[in-house]
Design a protein around this motif. Structure first.
Motif, PDB file in Angstrom:
ATOM      1  N   ASP A   1       0.810  -1.212   0.000  1.00 24.24           N
ATOM      2  CA  ASP A   1       0.000   0.000   0.000  1.00 24.24           C
ATOM      3  C   ASP A   1       0.850   1.272   0.000  1.00 24.24           C
ATOM      4  O   ASP A   1       0.306   2.383  -0.053  1.00 24.24           O
ATOM      5  CB  ASP A   1      -0.911   0.026   1.238  1.00 24.24           C
ATOM      6  CG  ASP A   1      -1.840  -1.178   1.302  1.00 24.24           C
ATOM      7  OD1 ASP A   1      -2.360  -1.569   0.237  1.00 24.24           O
ATOM      8  OD2 ASP A   1      -2.026  -1.729   2.397  1.00 24.24           O
TER       9      ASP A   1
ATOM     10  N   ASN B   1     -10.198  -4.502   4.348  1.00 22.89           N
ATOM     11  CA  ASN B   1      -8.880  -4.564   3.717  1.00 22.89           C
ATOM     12  C   ASN B   1      -8.871  -5.696   2.704  1.00 22.89           C
ATOM     13  O   ASN B   1      -9.834  -6.476   2.618  1.00 22.89           O
ATOM     14  CB  ASN B   1      -7.779  -4.770   4.770  1.00 22.89           C
ATOM     15  CG  ASN B   1      -8.053  -5.959   5.673  1.00 22.89           C
ATOM     16  OD1 ASN B   1      -8.069  -7.110   5.232  1.00 22.89           O
ATOM     17  ND2 ASN B   1      -8.272  -5.703   6.958  1.00 22.89           N
TER      18      ASN B   1
ATOM     19  N   TYR C   1      -6.701  -6.770  11.653  1.00 30.79           N
ATOM     20  CA  TYR C   1      -5.252  -6.607  11.836  1.00 30.79           C
ATOM     21  C   TYR C   1      -4.940  -5.839  13.115  1.00 30.79           C
ATOM     22  O   TYR C   1      -5.481  -4.753  13.339  1.00 30.79           O
ATOM     23  CB  TYR C   1      -4.644  -5.836  10.661  1.00 30.79           C
ATOM     24  CG  TYR C   1      -4.609  -6.586   9.363  1.00 30.79           C
ATOM     25  CD1 TYR C   1      -4.183  -7.909   9.305  1.00 30.79           C
ATOM     26  CD2 TYR C   1      -4.997  -5.965   8.179  1.00 30.79           C
ATOM     27  CE1 TYR C   1      -4.139  -8.595   8.108  1.00 30.79           C
ATOM     28  CE2 TYR C   1      -4.962  -6.646   6.970  1.00 30.79           C
ATOM     29  CZ  TYR C   1      -4.530  -7.965   6.944  1.00 30.79           C
ATOM     30  OH  TYR C   1      -4.491  -8.635   5.747  1.00 30.79           O
TER      31      TYR C   1
ATOM     32  N   THR D   1     -12.758  -5.419   8.983  1.00 30.75           N
ATOM     33  CA  THR D   1     -12.136  -6.265   7.955  1.00 30.75           C
ATOM     34  C   THR D   1     -12.104  -5.548   6.605  1.00 30.75           C
ATOM     35  O   THR D   1     -12.057  -6.190   5.556  1.00 30.75           O
ATOM     36  CB  THR D   1     -12.895  -7.597   7.811  1.00 30.75           C
ATOM     37  OG1 THR D   1     -14.275  -7.309   7.507  1.00 30.75           O
ATOM     38  CG2 THR D   1     -12.811  -8.407   9.091  1.00 30.75           C
TER      39      THR D   1
ATOM     40  N   ASP E   1      -3.804  -2.200  12.808  1.00 33.71           N
ATOM     41  CA  ASP E   1      -4.741  -1.079  12.723  1.00 33.71           C
ATOM     42  C   ASP E   1      -4.970  -0.437  14.087  1.00 33.71           C
ATOM     43  O   ASP E   1      -5.465   0.695  14.163  1.00 33.71           O
ATOM     44  CB  ASP E   1      -6.089  -1.552  12.160  1.00 33.71           C
ATOM     45  CG  ASP E   1      -6.014  -1.940  10.693  1.00 33.71           C
ATOM     46  OD1 ASP E   1      -5.073  -1.493  10.007  1.00 33.71           O
ATOM     47  OD2 ASP E   1      -6.894  -2.694  10.231  1.00 33.71           O
TER      48      ASP E   1
END
Length: 260
Positions: A163, A197, A203, A195, A206
């Motif tokens: 990213d 992503n 994660y 979620t 985050d």
């Protein structure tokens, strides 16, 4: 500072190891990867450890049996690192001290590094962080999440390589999957994980951003050594880890573990 608790993420299968063993039980110089992590945490002052187990969990529990400071949490579905930490809510609910979160496949974790992160929680209450991220500078940061800071040097975000902009990819300060959270702050962040992503997983990476968005203090401290980023995902990784262990005298000659 209250005594720290640690969460060790130990639920993964480790498909690329081409082994039926849970990845954290892969032996490195005669001892399972996860035992190095547990021993480092103890030496850093952690008094209670929760191992999150999943794939062939009975083998991991058997390997860590008889160590009185270790409890277990089950992650029956593999829905990401944040989801793994969510399975520890019952242990976190009554905890008011710092919570170390680490992976069980990173046997090069140094007690001194964990102590440096925990030391921030000795600060006066109004200066105590909600989260501290352990980082390191790598000459070649390829594949690792980059630490993005603002113009004043304050932590802004963890950006995964896929990213990252070209400018961010040139950053050499990397996330080492080593965190210390204030326990209530961690529970608050877990409630807000999503979620949204590419992997549709929760994660733990985050969490710091969520807390920052709430106006909480989040710090990224480059106190970890580059060798601590040596985690084991492939047989080639294991060979590198064992070479470094041999250089440092770790492994076969290490003293046996002991629970507290």
């Amino acid at each position: 500072m209250s005594a720290p608790l640690a969460i060790v993420l130990a639920a993964g299968k480790g498909t690329r190891m081409k082994s039926e063993l849970p990845k954290v039980l892969t032996p490195a110089r005669g001892r399972p990867l996860v035992q190095y992590v547990v021993d480092a945490l103890r030496e850093a002052g952690v008094r209670q450890i929760v191992a999150v187990v999943g794939y062939r969990s009975e083998l991991v529990e058997q390997a860590l049996a008889g160590q009185s400071d270790i409890a277990f949490a089950q992650q029956t579905e593999q829905l990401g690192t944040g989801h793994a930490v969510m399975q520890c809510r019952s242990q976190l609910a009554g905890w008011d001290g710092p919570v170390v979160v680490v992976t069980g496949d990173s046997p090069m974790l140094r007690p001194a590094s964990v102590k440096k992160l925990l030391a921030r929680f000795d600060a006066p209450a109004d200066q105590r962080p909600a989260c501290v991220i352990g980082t390191a500078h790598r000459e070649d940061p390829t594949g690792l999440g980059r630490i993005v800071r603002d113009a004043s040097g304050q932590f802004q975000a963890i950006v995964e390589q896929r990213d990252a902009t070209p400018e961010q990819q040139r950053v050499t300060e990397v996330n080492m999957s080593t965190y210390v959270f204030d326990a209530p702050a961690l529970l608050s962040a877990l409630d807000r994980l999503t979620t949204a992503n590419a992997q549709a997983e929760y994660y733990v990476t985050d969490g710091p951003g969520i807390l920052l968005g709430q106006g909480r203090r989040v710090e990224a401290l480059p106190v970890l050594e580059a060798c601590e980023s040596l985690s084991v995902n492939t047989p080639e990784d294991l060979a590198k880890v064992e070479e470094e262990m041999k250089r440092l005298g770790m492994g076969k000659s290490s003293p046996p573990h002991s629970g507290r």
